[in-house]
Motif scaffolding. Structure first.
Motif: not given
Ligand SMILES: [Zn+2]
Length: 373
Positions: A117-118, A120-121, A88-89, A98-99, A92, A85
């Protein structure tokens, strides 16, 4: 002891150089990938387990490998999930993920994918033929015998302005912590930050930044681009690992002393506990415990059982030493005075999950912290 399976003409797995030195000889060891059934009396084949450090690119690497199929993915410690987590944060926040980011992950055969997790981002896998914005390797690269080809395979999937990232358990923490039993068959490379940065540079990549995490005593996530500038965080990390001697074989060779010290310390500790009338169990049938028990000469006569949270190994035994592997509730029922924990990262969660151990007067002792007297 047969030594005809020792490789004499050692070549670097990355740069091909034949100049280097053995920095750790852990003796003949069973592969830690095969856990025989508890009643299986067959002798486990033993193989040389040695680490060599290249004198040119400074990559520390496994020499001989018996080429055994990987075990089933094991239980993921909470620490690993939390670090994923965190990592990846950071990616980001740095604008790397990102999206809509097109991403390829190279993971470890032991599990621990970051994909959930990736995603989710906002990251997604490439369409057929599509190049990626990001290739992230999470403890995967070390499993490749041919390090040069494996780097090429990863970077060839990237767009020209793409980013490649590697997460690794840094050699600096392995050496600082005396974690000699991080060395294992199937794990071909042990990167320091300066060595990996140099490898990337020699392949035409510019390491740009890195993040350090406390996982396993020190793990690094390093990013590189085709065009870029090295930032201060990466410069500082490289400088500190360089200053710690991570490019010097005679410093890395401290792992040899650690191997002797930890193995002797484990045996002496168990013997003194037993002499004092205290019962000792083990916890976590991790691969690193295989080499430690084997080298220490600790079998079921000294350590009756190792409990493990993952069900897959119950009813099996440790290769080499023959210590049986059981479920945690059996250990709780046995009310041991002392539990040797073979994976220090697990301490907070085992204390939480098995409060009975301490409630019954027992204590947890981290095996890696034992020293010979
Ligand atoms: Zn090399």
């Amino acid at each position: 002891m047969p030594d005809d399976d020792l490789i004499t003409d050692i070549r670097c797995r990355f740069c091909g150089s034949g100049h280097g030195e053995i920095v750790l000889d852990a003796g003949r060891q069973p592969t830690a990938k095969v856990f025989p059934k508890a009643g299986d009396p067959a002798e486990d084949p033993l193989h040389p387990l040695r680490m060599w450090m290249c004198g040119r690119c400074h990559l520390a690497q496994l020499v001989e490998d018996p080429d055994t199929t990987e075990e089933e993915p094991g239980l993921e410690p909470d620490a690993l999930v939390q670090q994923a987590e965190d990592a990846v944060a950071r990616m980001a926040a740095a604008g790397i993920v990102g999206e809509g980011t097109v991403l390829v992950e190279f993971g470890s055969p032991h599990g621990g994918s970051w994909w959930d997790i990736l995603a989710r981002y906002g990251a997604r896998a490439p369409e057929p033929g599509e190049l990626a914005d990001v290739v992230v390797d999470n403890l995967g690269y070390m499993h490749d015998a041919d390090q040069a080809a494996a780097l090429e395979r990863r970077t060839s999937l990237l767009k020209p302005d793409g980013v490649v990232l590697f997460q690794f358990h840094t050699l600096a923490s392995i050496v600082a912590g005396g974690q000699w039993n991080a060395l294992r068959h199937g794990h071909f490379a042990y990167y320091s930050t300066p060595a990996l940065a140099g490898m990337l540079e020699s392949a035409g990549w510019t390491p740009t930044t890195a993040w350090w995490f406390p996982l396993y005593g020190g793990s690094v996530l390093l990013a590189a681009r085709r065009e870029g500038v090295r930032d201060q965080a990466l410069s500082d990390l490289i400088a500190s690992e360089d200053a710690a001697g991570m490019l010097k074989a005679d410093i890395v060779r401290g792992l040899q002393r650690a191997a002797d010290d930890m193995s002797d310390g484990l045996r002496q500790f168990i013997e003194s506990e037993r002499a004092a009338g205290r019962t000792v169990w083990g916890y976590s049938a991790a691969s690193r415990a295989v080499a430690l028990l084997c080298r220490a000469g600790v079998g079921p006569e000294l350590l009756p059982s190792i409990a493990d949270g993952g069900g897959a190994k119950h009813g099996r035994r440790m290769p080499g030493s023959g210590v049986p592997i059981t479920a945690p509730d059996e250990m709780v029922a046995a009310r041991p005075d002392t539990v040797l924990l073979f994976v220090a990262d697990l301490l907070p969660e085992v204390r939480r999950a098995l409060p009975e151990i301490e409630a019954d007067g027992g204590r947890w002792v981290i095996a890696d912290e034992l020293h010979a007297s």
